[in-house]
Design a protein around this motif. Structure first.
Motif, mmCIF file in Angstrom:
data_model
loop_
_atom_site.group_PDB
_atom_site.id
_atom_site.type_symbol
_atom_site.label_atom_id
_atom_site.label_comp_id
_atom_site.label_asym_id
_atom_site.label_seq_id
_atom_site.Cartn_x
_atom_site.Cartn_y
_atom_site.Cartn_z
ATOM 1 N N ARG A 163 -6.339 4.492 -31.888
ATOM 2 C CA ARG A 163 -7.410 5.191 -31.176
ATOM 3 C C ARG A 163 -7.193 5.006 -29.688
ATOM 4 N NH1 ARG A 163 -11.002 7.544 -33.899
ATOM 5 N NH2 ARG A 163 -13.129 7.822 -33.273
ATOM 6 N N ALA A 164 -6.953 6.090 -28.992
ATOM 7 C CA ALA A 164 -6.676 6.032 -27.551
ATOM 8 C C ALA A 164 -7.831 5.363 -26.809
ATOM 9 C CB ALA A 164 -6.455 7.442 -27.006
ATOM 10 N N PRO A 165 -7.511 4.593 -25.778
ATOM 11 C CA PRO A 165 -8.573 3.949 -24.985
ATOM 12 C C PRO A 165 -9.529 4.985 -24.395
ATOM 13 C CG PRO A 165 -6.455 2.969 -24.502
ATOM 14 C CD PRO A 165 -6.181 4.188 -25.344
ATOM 15 N N LEU A 166 -10.805 4.665 -24.509
ATOM 16 C CA LEU A 166 -11.863 5.525 -24.007
ATOM 17 C C LEU A 166 -12.695 4.710 -23.035
ATOM 18 C CD1 LEU A 166 -13.446 8.224 -24.290
ATOM 19 C CD2 LEU A 166 -14.717 7.128 -26.148
ATOM 20 N N ALA A 167 -12.974 5.284 -21.873
ATOM 21 C CA ALA A 167 -13.775 4.578 -20.868
ATOM 22 C C ALA A 167 -15.146 4.256 -21.444
ATOM 23 C CB ALA A 167 -13.913 5.429 -19.609
ATOM 24 N N TRP A 168 -15.566 3.019 -21.258
ATOM 25 C CA TRP A 168 -16.899 2.573 -21.671
ATOM 26 C C TRP A 168 -17.717 2.483 -20.395
ATOM 27 C CZ3 TRP A 168 -17.868 -2.912 -24.115
ATOM 28 C CH2 TRP A 168 -19.218 -3.049 -24.432
ATOM 29 N N PRO A 169 -18.735 3.303 -20.240
ATOM 30 C CA PRO A 169 -19.492 3.344 -18.983
ATOM 31 C C PRO A 169 -20.430 2.145 -18.826
ATOM 32 C CG PRO A 169 -20.416 4.898 -20.542
ATOM 33 C CD PRO A 169 -19.203 4.302 -21.201
ATOM 34 N N LYS A 170 -19.834 0.951 -18.779
ATOM 35 C CA LYS A 170 -20.617 -0.277 -18.670
ATOM 36 C C LYS A 170 -19.766 -1.339 -17.982
ATOM 37 C CE LYS A 170 -23.828 -3.093 -21.062
ATOM 38 N NZ LYS A 170 -25.072 -2.749 -20.426
ATOM 39 N N THR A 171 -20.425 -2.230 -17.260
ATOM 40 C CA THR A 171 -19.725 -3.366 -16.668
ATOM 41 C C THR A 171 -20.237 -4.645 -17.316
ATOM 42 O OG1 THR A 171 -21.343 -3.766 -14.927
ATOM 43 C CG2 THR A 171 -19.591 -2.153 -14.456
ATOM 44 N N GLY A 172 -19.526 -5.729 -17.092
ATOM 45 C CA GLY A 172 -19.916 -7.009 -17.652
ATOM 46 C C GLY A 172 -21.114 -7.626 -16.959
#
Length: 125
Positions: free
Chosen positions: A39-48
């Protein structure tokens, strides 16, 4: 920190992870990502910087393919357990999830991929 191996057949592998980002199969990402064996990397719209909430949990679950054996959720530079309602949500959806710091999640992902397991990683940067 640089990881090995460089490749595991056609599976995506984490080659490096540090404060600059993560390198997955030769491509550097400077944002949080969700990815799996095939599964290609997908941006997760979240920071730590923010705790994981129910909306995040539902979004991540939407990225997980059928047959996934485990979800590795990297919570940034430190292991942070999300609130009980979030953990319960994963449990109710029958999603096996492990919460760990993102560097540990990256290493564990490579080990499980090397064993031929169906794994998804969600790494907060």
């Amino acid at each position: 920190m640089k990881f090995q191996p460089e490749a595991l057949g056609a599976a995506l592998v984490v080659q490096a992870y540090d404060e600059q980002g993560v390198v997955i199969s030769g491509v550097q990402y400077q944002h949080s990502v969700v990815f799996g064996v095939d599964r290609a990397p997908l941006a997760w719209p979240k920071t730590g910087a923010e705790p994981i909430n129910l909306d995040d949990a539902e979004w991540i679950l939407g990225q997980c393919p059928p047959g996934m054996e485990v979800l590795l959720l990297g919570t940034g530079p430190k292991q942070v357990f999300p609130p009980v309602d979030v953990r319960r949500h994963f449990l109710n959806k029958r999603c096996p999830v492990e919460f760990m710091d993102s560097q540990a999640a990256a290493r564990t992902y490579n080990i499980l991929v090397g064993e031929g397991r169906q794994v998804v990683a969600a790494l907060l940067l």
